[in-house]
Design a protein around this motif. Structure first.
Motif, PDB file in Angstrom:
ATOM      1  N   HIS A  21      -5.916   2.909   3.699  1.00  0.00           N
ATOM      2  CA  HIS A  21      -6.442   3.217   4.781  1.00  0.00           C
ATOM      3  C   HIS A  21      -8.168   3.382   4.671  1.00  0.00           C
ATOM      4  O   HIS A  21      -8.662   3.836   5.441  1.00  0.00           O
ATOM      5  CB  HIS A  21      -5.960   4.536   5.329  1.00  0.00           C
ATOM      6  CG  HIS A  21      -4.262   4.478   5.328  1.00  0.00           C
ATOM      7  ND1 HIS A  21      -3.651   3.615   6.379  1.00  0.00           N
ATOM      8  CD2 HIS A  21      -3.481   5.412   4.487  1.00  0.00           C
ATOM      9  CE1 HIS A  21      -2.365   3.758   6.065  1.00  0.00           C
ATOM     10  NE2 HIS A  21      -2.293   4.879   5.310  1.00  0.00           N
ATOM     11  N   LYS A  22      -8.717   2.696   3.553  1.00  0.00           N
ATOM     12  CA  LYS A  22      -9.928   2.653   3.672  1.00  0.00           C
ATOM     13  C   LYS A  22     -10.625   1.304   3.868  1.00  0.00           C
ATOM     14  O   LYS A  22      -9.779   0.337   3.568  1.00  0.00           O
ATOM     15  CB  LYS A  22     -10.207   2.851   2.005  1.00  0.00           C
ATOM     16  CG  LYS A  22     -10.227   4.133   1.380  1.00  0.00           C
ATOM     17  CD  LYS A  22     -10.589   4.618   0.219  1.00  0.00           C
ATOM     18  CE  LYS A  22     -10.580   5.807  -0.429  1.00  0.00           C
ATOM     19  NZ  LYS A  22     -11.036   6.088  -1.785  1.00  0.00           N
ATOM     20  N   SER A  23     -11.885   1.465   4.781  1.00  0.00           N
ATOM     21  CA  SER A  23     -12.198   0.164   5.030  1.00  0.00           C
ATOM     22  C   SER A  23     -12.607  -0.586   3.993  1.00  0.00           C
ATOM     23  O   SER A  23     -13.104  -1.839   4.499  1.00  0.00           O
ATOM     24  CB  SER A  23     -13.141   0.529   6.181  1.00  0.00           C
ATOM     25  OG  SER A  23     -14.179   1.354   5.685  1.00  0.00           O
ATOM     26  N   THR A  24     -12.939  -0.082   3.052  1.00  0.00           N
ATOM     27  CA  THR A  24     -13.600  -0.860   1.794  1.00  0.00           C
ATOM     28  C   THR A  24     -12.562  -1.271   0.793  1.00  0.00           C
ATOM     29  O   THR A  24     -12.703  -1.733  -0.284  1.00  0.00           O
ATOM     30  CB  THR A  24     -14.395  -0.083   1.097  1.00  0.00           C
ATOM     31  OG1 THR A  24     -13.757   1.272   0.525  1.00  0.00           O
ATOM     32  CG2 THR A  24     -15.641   0.318   2.007  1.00  0.00           C
ATOM     33  N   ARG A  25     -11.445  -1.282   1.392  1.00  0.00           N
ATOM     34  CA  ARG A  25     -10.074  -1.630   0.490  1.00  0.00           C
ATOM     35  C   ARG A  25     -10.308  -3.240   0.057  1.00  0.00           C
ATOM     36  O   ARG A  25     -10.610  -3.902   0.790  1.00  0.00           O
ATOM     37  CB  ARG A  25      -8.721  -1.571   1.239  1.00  0.00           C
ATOM     38  CG  ARG A  25      -7.590  -1.777   0.322  1.00  0.00           C
ATOM     39  CD  ARG A  25      -6.400  -2.170   1.130  1.00  0.00           C
ATOM     40  NE  ARG A  25      -5.132  -2.105   0.152  1.00  0.00           N
ATOM     41  CZ  ARG A  25      -3.859  -2.434   0.571  1.00  0.00           C
ATOM     42  NH1 ARG A  25      -3.803  -2.789   1.813  1.00  0.00           N
ATOM     43  NH2 ARG A  25      -2.951  -2.624  -0.413  1.00  0.00           N
TER      44      ARG A  25
END
Length: 493
Positions: free
Chosen positions: A137-141
Motif C-alpha cells: 500500500h506504499k505509493s513508492t512500491r
C-alpha cells in the motif's frame, strides 16, 4: 504482496569482485585465515578486510553480527559487510548471520563470499526471512527506496548442494511470508471474503479447499461462531484446507485457527487506543494458512487439515449482547458475558467440527486469544496448553529447534469453577484471574476425550512493534516454522 529477498546460489567468481554493485559480504572468524575469494577481495581493498577481521571491534561482535566498511577502495561496491561466523556455526548462528545480511540488503544487491560454511542453506533461510517487506500500500512500491529487499547471491564451491538443501526451507519461507502478508493486511482489504478467496487460490498448489458459507454453518449448528460475526456486514465463513500427502488411511493432524479479521470488541467495545492493531486478530488463521502453503510447496508426506473460522466482530443493532446465550455445534449453551472474548466462541465450533468430520490423530489450535498471555509471557513466547504430554512435548521441541519461543502453562479442573454460569452450561469468561488459563479451559470443553490437543495463545508473538533478527517490525509469522517441523518430525515417515 510480499517483497522477500530473492536468494540464489552460484559458484565463486573472484574476477568479478572488483565490479560487483551493491554490497559484498564476507563470512570470517576472528583469528582465522580468509579463504581464497576473500583474500582476493582483501587485496582489492588494500588490506581493509584483513584489518577489519583483526580489529578488536570485530572480535567483540557476537556470532552472526557484522562490521560495515563503507565505500571501500578498489571495488565498485558501496560497502563490505564483514560477518563474524565460524566455519561450523549452529543453526541459530547461521540464521542470525543471514538475518544480518537480509537487513543489510535492503535497497541493494548483495553478494556473499567466503561462504563455504556448514549450514549455508540456513544462512540463506535467515536472509530470506529478514529480507521481507510489506509495501503493498506504499505509493513508492517497486522503487529503490532503501526499504525494498533485493537479490542476495551466495557464492560457494558447493552451491548446488546448498541450493538443494535450501529448497524445503524456501517453501517454509513462502509459508511465513503468506502468514505475514495476511496479518499485516488492513481489515478494509482483508475482509472475510477476501481472506477466503486467498485461501481458495491455494488449491493451485494441490490443496483441497472448501468454503462453508453462513447457511451451511447454520445447518451445522455453529451458533457460537455465528454469534461473533452477526453484527458485521462481512459474512462469517469456515474454510477447510486439506493436504493429503501421507498414507491414504492415516488420520490427519488438524490445525484450527481463529480468524477475526477485525476485532472492535463488539458491544463490549475496546478502547480507541491501539484498536488499529486488531487487524492482526486473525493471526491464528494466518499461521494455519501459512503452514498449509508450506506443506503443499514442499510436498510433505503427511495428512494435514487446516480449518479457519473467519468472522468480523463489530457493534451494531444485530450484534450479540453481553448476557445473551448462544448454542454451540457441540450442543453446549454459552452465556456471553463479554463480547470481546470472541475468539474462543469461534474456535469452539471450528474445533468440534474438525473432530466430527476428520477424526484427527491430533489437534492444534492457534489464536491471538488473550491479553493476559502478554501479561504472563510478554512478547518473547507463545503460551501452550494441552491435554497430551506427548504431542505438547513434540511441539515444544519443534519450537525450540526453530527458535520460536513457547512455554507450557497449567490447566486443571479447579479453573472450570470460574466458568460456571447461572443460566447456561458455561460462560465465556472467568474473570481477570488466570485469564489465559480459563480461556484454554473453555476451549478444552470442546475437545473430545480421545483427541490429543494443544492450544497455542500467540497474542504476544504474532506481531512485534520492533525489528527482530529474522523479521521486520509488524507480523512475524510465528508458528509456521515450528508447526512445519512438528509435521516433519512426528507425522511424516
Amino acid at each position: 504482496m510480499t517483497r522477500p529477498a530473492a536468494v540464489r546460489f552460484a559458484a565463486p567468481d573472484a574476477e568479478a569482485l572488483a565490479t560487483l554493485e551493491g554490497r559484498i559480504a564476507v563470512l570470517a572468524e576472528p583469528g582465522a585465515r580468509l579463504d581464497q575469494t576473500a583474500r582476493r577481495l582483501n587485496r582489492l581493498t588494500r588490506g581493509a578486510v584483513e584489518r577489519a577481521v583483526a580489529s578488536p571491534g570485530f572480535a567483540k561482535l557476537k556470532r552472526g553480527e557484522a562490521m560495515t566498511l563503507a565505500w571501500p577502495a578498489g571495488v565498485s561496491a558501496e560497502a563490505v559487510e564483514v560477518v563474524n561466523l565460524p566455519p561450523r556455526p549452529t543453526v541459530a548462528e547461521a540464521r542470525k548471520a543471514g538475518g544480518t545480511l537480509g537487513r543489510a540488503a535492503k535497497g541493494a544487491a548483495l553478494t556473499v563470499i567466503g561462504a563455504n560454511r556448514r549450514l549455508l542453506h540456513e544462512l540463506a533461510f535467515g536472509a530470506a526471512l529478514r529480507g521481507y517487506a510489506f509495501d503493498a500500500h506504499k505509493s513508492t512500491r517497486g522503487e529503490d527506496n532503501g526499504d525494498s529487499p533485493a537479490a542476495i547471491t551466495l557464492w560457494s564451491a558447493k552451491h548446488e548442494e546448498a541450493e538443494a538443501a535450501f529448497a524445503p526451507r524456501a517453501a517454509v519461507a513462502e509459508g511465513v511470508f503468506f502468514t505475514r502478508d495476511l496479518v499485516n493486511e488492513p481489515a478494509n482489504i482483508l475482509t472475510t471474503t477476501e481472506f477466503a478467496d486467498r485461501l481458495v487460490a491455494l488449491s493451485d498448489l494441490g490443496l483441497k479447499v472448501e468454503v462453508l458459507e453462513e447457511d451451511a454453518l447454520e445447518k451445522l449448528g455453529m451458533g457460537s461462531l455465528l454469534s461473533v460475526g452477526q453484527g458485521s456486514a462481512s459474512p462469517s465463513k469456515v474454510v477447510v484446507m486439506e493436504w493429503s500427502g501421507g498414507d491414504r488411511d492415516a488420520a490427519p493432524l488438524a490445525l484450527c485457527g481463529k480468524g477475526v479479521v477485525f476485532d472492535t470488541g463488539g458491544i463490549s467495545l475496546k478502547p480507541a487506543q491501539g484498536m488499529e492493531e486488531m487487524t492482526m486478530d486473525m493471526g491464528g488463521a494466518g499461521v494455519v494458512a501459512g503452514v498449509m502453503k508450506a506443506l503443499a510447496l514442499r510436498k510433505a508426506k503427511a495428512n494435514v487439515v487446516g480449518l479457519v473460522g473467519l468472522v468480523e466482530n463489530m457493534p451494531s443493532g444485530t450484534a450479540t449482547r453481553p448476557g445473551d446465550v448462544v448454542k454451540s455445534m457441540k450442543g453446549d449453551t454459552i452465556e456471553v458475558i463479554n463480547t470481546d472474548a470472541e475468539g474462543r466462541l469461534v474456535l469452539a465450533d471450528v474445533m468440534w467440527y474438525a473432530q466430527e468430520r476428520f477424526k484427527p490423530a491430533g489437534m492444534i489450535d492457534l489464536a491471538t486469544l488473550t491479553g493476559a498471555m502478554i501479561v504472563a509471557l510478554g512478547n518473547e513466547r507463545a503460551g501452550l496448553f494441552s491435554n497430551d504430554d506427548t504431542l505438547c512435548g513434540a511441539l515444544e521441541k519443534a519450537a525450540e529447534a526453530e527458535g520460536e519461543g513457547a512455554w507450557r502453562l497449567p490447566m486443571g479442573d479447579a479453573y472450570d469453577e470460574l466458568l460456571k454460569s447461572d443460566i447456561a452450561d458455561i460462560k465465556n469468561v472467568g474473570g481477570r484471574a488466570a485469564g489465559s488459563i480459563t480461556a484454554a479451559q473453555f476451549l478444552g470443553r470442546f475437545v473430545k476425550e480421545d483427541t490429543p490437543w494443544v492450544h497455542i495463545d500467540i497474542a504476544g508473538v504474532a506481531r512485534q512493534s520492533k525489528d527482530l533478527p529474522l523479521s521486520p517490525k509488524g507480523a512475524t509469522g510465528w508458528g509456521v516454522m515450528a508447526l512445519d517441523r512438528l509435521v516433519a518430525d512426528r507425522f511424516e515417515g
